[in-house]
Design a protein around this motif. Structure first.
Motif, PDB file in Angstrom:
ATOM      1  N   VAL A 213       0.830  -1.207   0.000  1.00  0.00           N
ATOM      2  CA  VAL A 213       0.000   0.000   0.000  1.00  0.00           C
ATOM      3  C   VAL A 213       0.866   1.259   0.000  1.00  0.00           C
ATOM      4  CG1 VAL A 213      -1.727   1.319   1.278  1.00  0.00           C
ATOM      5  CG2 VAL A 213      -1.899  -1.172   1.155  1.00  0.00           C
ATOM      6  N   THR A 214       1.924   1.268   0.806  1.00  0.00           N
ATOM      7  CA  THR A 214       2.746   2.470   0.957  1.00  0.00           C
ATOM      8  C   THR A 214       3.551   2.764  -0.307  1.00  0.00           C
ATOM      9  OG1 THR A 214       2.935   2.052   3.329  1.00  0.00           O
ATOM     10  CG2 THR A 214       4.514   3.581   2.357  1.00  0.00           C
ATOM     11  N   ILE A 215       4.113   1.732  -0.946  1.00  0.00           N
ATOM     12  CA  ILE A 215       4.931   1.962  -2.148  1.00  0.00           C
ATOM     13  C   ILE A 215       4.128   2.635  -3.260  1.00  0.00           C
ATOM     14  CG2 ILE A 215       6.138   0.790  -4.029  1.00  0.00           C
ATOM     15  CD1 ILE A 215       7.322  -1.107  -2.002  1.00  0.00           C
ATOM     16  N   PRO A 216       2.898   2.180  -3.597  1.00  0.00           N
ATOM     17  CA  PRO A 216       2.127   2.917  -4.615  1.00  0.00           C
ATOM     18  C   PRO A 216       1.852   4.365  -4.227  1.00  0.00           C
ATOM     19  CG  PRO A 216       1.191   0.739  -4.290  1.00  0.00           C
ATOM     20  CD  PRO A 216       2.223   0.926  -3.220  1.00  0.00           C
ATOM     21  N   LEU A 217       1.638   4.620  -2.936  1.00  0.00           N
ATOM     22  CA  LEU A 217       1.411   6.003  -2.503  1.00  0.00           C
ATOM     23  C   LEU A 217       2.665   6.850  -2.695  1.00  0.00           C
ATOM     24  CD1 LEU A 217      -0.654   5.481   0.788  1.00  0.00           C
ATOM     25  CD2 LEU A 217      -1.481   6.280  -1.430  1.00  0.00           C
ATOM     26  N   ILE A 218       3.834   6.278  -2.389  1.00  0.00           N
ATOM     27  CA  ILE A 218       5.085   7.012  -2.578  1.00  0.00           C
ATOM     28  C   ILE A 218       5.357   7.248  -4.063  1.00  0.00           C
ATOM     29  CG2 ILE A 218       7.588   6.851  -2.322  1.00  0.00           C
ATOM     30  CD1 ILE A 218       7.149   5.467   0.342  1.00  0.00           C
ATOM     31  N   VAL A 219       5.100   6.226  -4.892  1.00  0.00           N
ATOM     32  CA  VAL A 219       5.260   6.395  -6.344  1.00  0.00           C
ATOM     33  C   VAL A 219       4.333   7.498  -6.847  1.00  0.00           C
ATOM     34  CG1 VAL A 219       4.913   5.285  -8.578  1.00  0.00           C
ATOM     35  CG2 VAL A 219       6.045   4.037  -6.736  1.00  0.00           C
ATOM     36  N   LEU A 220       3.120   7.512  -6.324  1.00  0.00           N
ATOM     37  CA  LEU A 220       2.163   8.549  -6.708  1.00  0.00           C
ATOM     38  C   LEU A 220       2.667   9.930  -6.306  1.00  0.00           C
ATOM     39  CD1 LEU A 220      -0.671   8.505  -8.036  1.00  0.00           C
ATOM     40  CD2 LEU A 220      -1.626   8.686  -5.735  1.00  0.00           C
ATOM     41  N   PHE A 221       3.276  10.011  -5.130  1.00  0.00           N
ATOM     42  CA  PHE A 221       3.831  11.286  -4.675  1.00  0.00           C
ATOM     43  C   PHE A 221       4.970  11.735  -5.589  1.00  0.00           C
ATOM     44  CE2 PHE A 221       7.099  13.529  -2.212  1.00  0.00           C
ATOM     45  CZ  PHE A 221       6.375  14.635  -1.799  1.00  0.00           C
ATOM     46  N   GLU A 222       5.852  10.810  -5.961  1.00  0.00           N
ATOM     47  CA  GLU A 222       6.974  11.169  -6.828  1.00  0.00           C
ATOM     48  C   GLU A 222       6.491  11.601  -8.208  1.00  0.00           C
ATOM     49  OE1 GLU A 222      10.037  11.623  -6.085  1.00  0.00           O
ATOM     50  OE2 GLU A 222       9.769  10.999  -4.000  1.00  0.00           O
ATOM     51  N   ILE A 223       5.450  10.946  -8.709  1.00  0.00           N
ATOM     52  CA  ILE A 223       4.860  11.386  -9.980  1.00  0.00           C
ATOM     53  C   ILE A 223       4.319  12.802  -9.836  1.00  0.00           C
ATOM     54  CG2 ILE A 223       2.964  10.983 -11.601  1.00  0.00           C
ATOM     55  CD1 ILE A 223       3.305   7.987 -11.100  1.00  0.00           C
ATOM     56  N   SER A 224       3.699  13.062  -8.690  1.00  0.00           N
ATOM     57  CA  SER A 224       3.174  14.402  -8.424  1.00  0.00           C
ATOM     58  C   SER A 224       4.295  15.425  -8.398  1.00  0.00           C
ATOM     59  CB  SER A 224       2.425  14.417  -7.087  1.00  0.00           C
ATOM     60  OG  SER A 224       1.392  13.453  -7.065  1.00  0.00           O
ATOM     61  N   VAL A 225       5.435  15.074  -7.798  1.00  0.00           N
ATOM     62  CA  VAL A 225       6.584  15.984  -7.738  1.00  0.00           C
ATOM     63  C   VAL A 225       7.107  16.283  -9.142  1.00  0.00           C
ATOM     64  CG1 VAL A 225       8.973  16.211  -6.972  1.00  0.00           C
ATOM     65  CG2 VAL A 225       7.246  15.302  -5.410  1.00  0.00           C
ATOM     66  N   ILE A 226       7.207  15.250  -9.981  1.00  0.00           N
ATOM     67  CA  ILE A 226       7.697  15.441 -11.350  1.00  0.00           C
ATOM     68  C   ILE A 226       6.764  16.357 -12.139  1.00  0.00           C
ATOM     69  CG2 ILE A 226       8.159  14.270 -13.543  1.00  0.00           C
ATOM     70  CD1 ILE A 226       9.049  11.824 -11.905  1.00  0.00           C
ATOM     71  N   VAL A 227       5.458  16.074 -12.045  1.00  0.00           N
ATOM     72  CA  VAL A 227       4.476  16.892 -12.763  1.00  0.00           C
ATOM     73  C   VAL A 227       4.503  18.335 -12.265  1.00  0.00           C
ATOM     74  CG1 VAL A 227       2.008  17.230 -13.171  1.00  0.00           C
ATOM     75  CG2 VAL A 227       2.988  14.925 -13.279  1.00  0.00           C
ATOM     76  N   SER A 228       4.584  18.487 -10.942  1.00  0.00           N
ATOM     77  CA  SER A 228       4.612  19.827 -10.358  1.00  0.00           C
ATOM     78  C   SER A 228       5.864  20.590 -10.774  1.00  0.00           C
ATOM     79  CB  SER A 228       4.530  19.718  -8.828  1.00  0.00           C
ATOM     80  OG  SER A 228       4.591  20.984  -8.221  1.00  0.00           O
ATOM     81  N   SER A 229       7.012  19.925 -10.784  1.00  0.00           N
ATOM     82  CA  SER A 229       8.268  20.580 -11.161  1.00  0.00           C
ATOM     83  C   SER A 229       8.245  21.022 -12.624  1.00  0.00           C
ATOM     84  CB  SER A 229       9.445  19.629 -10.918  1.00  0.00           C
ATOM     85  OG  SER A 229       9.543  19.287  -9.548  1.00  0.00           O
ATOM     86  N   ARG A 230       7.708  20.177 -13.475  1.00  0.00           N
ATOM     87  CA  ARG A 230       7.615  20.559 -14.890  1.00  0.00           C
ATOM     88  C   ARG A 230       6.691  21.758 -15.073  1.00  0.00           C
ATOM     89  NH1 ARG A 230       7.222  14.805 -18.251  1.00  0.00           N
ATOM     90  NH2 ARG A 230       9.377  14.129 -17.850  1.00  0.00           N
ATOM     91  N   GLN A 231       5.592  21.763 -14.332  1.00  0.00           N
ATOM     92  CA  GLN A 231       4.666  22.888 -14.416  1.00  0.00           C
ATOM     93  C   GLN A 231       5.331  24.177 -13.940  1.00  0.00           C
ATOM     94  OE1 GLN A 231       1.609  23.210 -15.667  1.00  0.00           O
ATOM     95  NE2 GLN A 231       1.606  25.366 -15.092  1.00  0.00           N
TER      96      GLN A 231
END
Length: 242
Positions: A213-231
């Motif tokens: 459960v925790t690993i998918p949440l962390i992956v989701l957070f990292e995807i969010s960081v990448i998307v946010s940084s690009r924006q």
């Protein structure tokens, strides 16, 4: 002029609310029609196949039937509601802003469905197996009420579905200037800790379940960081042009 503008906005809000409520009523009627089939489909899933749904009052079945129809209506009204909100604020946006924010509607809906699917097909069966094992360990006789079953199901599925909205939320906050790559880097360790706590709260208390459960949440957070940084980089490039 201010009064006329206020009346115009109130009329616009009323029109869009009527659209949302009309769509909600239509999907509620559809939900009432498909609820029996949907409940039988849920009953045939591995997570529920071995569990007898008991009713302890005459109204239990009716309430679950109505709740199922209501959830169908809410689920399929969500994208319409998001679109109507976007359409209401559309006149105050530039063409680029309008196109950029319109993407939030389908993406938000898709992420919510992805979170609900992941929690139902992965997290919920783990929870059920763990609870059944614990009940047998203490010698308890398992008799489950349909109302309690769905209350437990919703308490597991809904938080995970909401958690999957994290990329959209972080992207939105970045567009508002409230999040920056620097702030995200500084808060990463705290975010990991928070996600680990959330994962432990909605998963059985064993190491494998925590990781699943925790690993998918962390992956989701990292995807969010990448998307946010690009924006953020895109916004920085546009500043000199303005």
């Amino acid at each position: 002029m201010e009064q006329e503008e206020l009346i115009y906005h109130l009329t616009e809000v009323r029109k869009r609310l009527l659209v949302v409520f009309g769509w909600f009523f239509a999907t509620l009627c559809a939900g009432l029609y498909v609820s029996p089939r949907l409940l039988l489909a849920l009953k045939s899933q591995p997570a529920a196949a071995s569990i007898e749904w008991n009713v302890f009052s005459f109204t239990d079945g009716l309430f679950i039937y109505m709740k199922c129809a209501l959830l169908v209506a809410v689920l399929f009204t969500l994208p319409v509601l998001l679109y109507q909100v976007w359409a209401f604020v559309r006149p105050g946006l530039t063409e680029a802003e309008a196109k950029g924010t319109l993407v939030y509607v389908p993406v938000s809906f898709a992420l919510f469905l992805a979170g609900a699917s992941f929690s139902y097909f992965v997290v919920f069966p783990m929870m059920v197996r763990f609870m059944e094992k614990m009940n047998r360990t203490i010698g308890a006789v398992e008799t489950y009420g349909i109302d309690r079953y769905f209350s437990f199901l919703f308490s597991v599925v809904f938080p995970m579905a909401v958690a999957f909205e994290l990329p959209v939320v972080m992207l939105f906050l970045t567009r508002l200037g409230l999040l920056t790559p620097e702030r995200l880097r500084k808060s990463r360790k705290f975010a990991y800790l928070g996600l680990a706590i959330v994962g432990s709260c909605i998963s059985p208390p064993d190491f494998v379940s925590h990781l699943s459960v925790t690993i998918p949440l962390i992956v989701l957070f990292e995807i969010s960081v990448i998307v946010s940084s690009r924006q953020w980089r895109t916004m920085e490039r546009l500043v000199p042009q303005e």
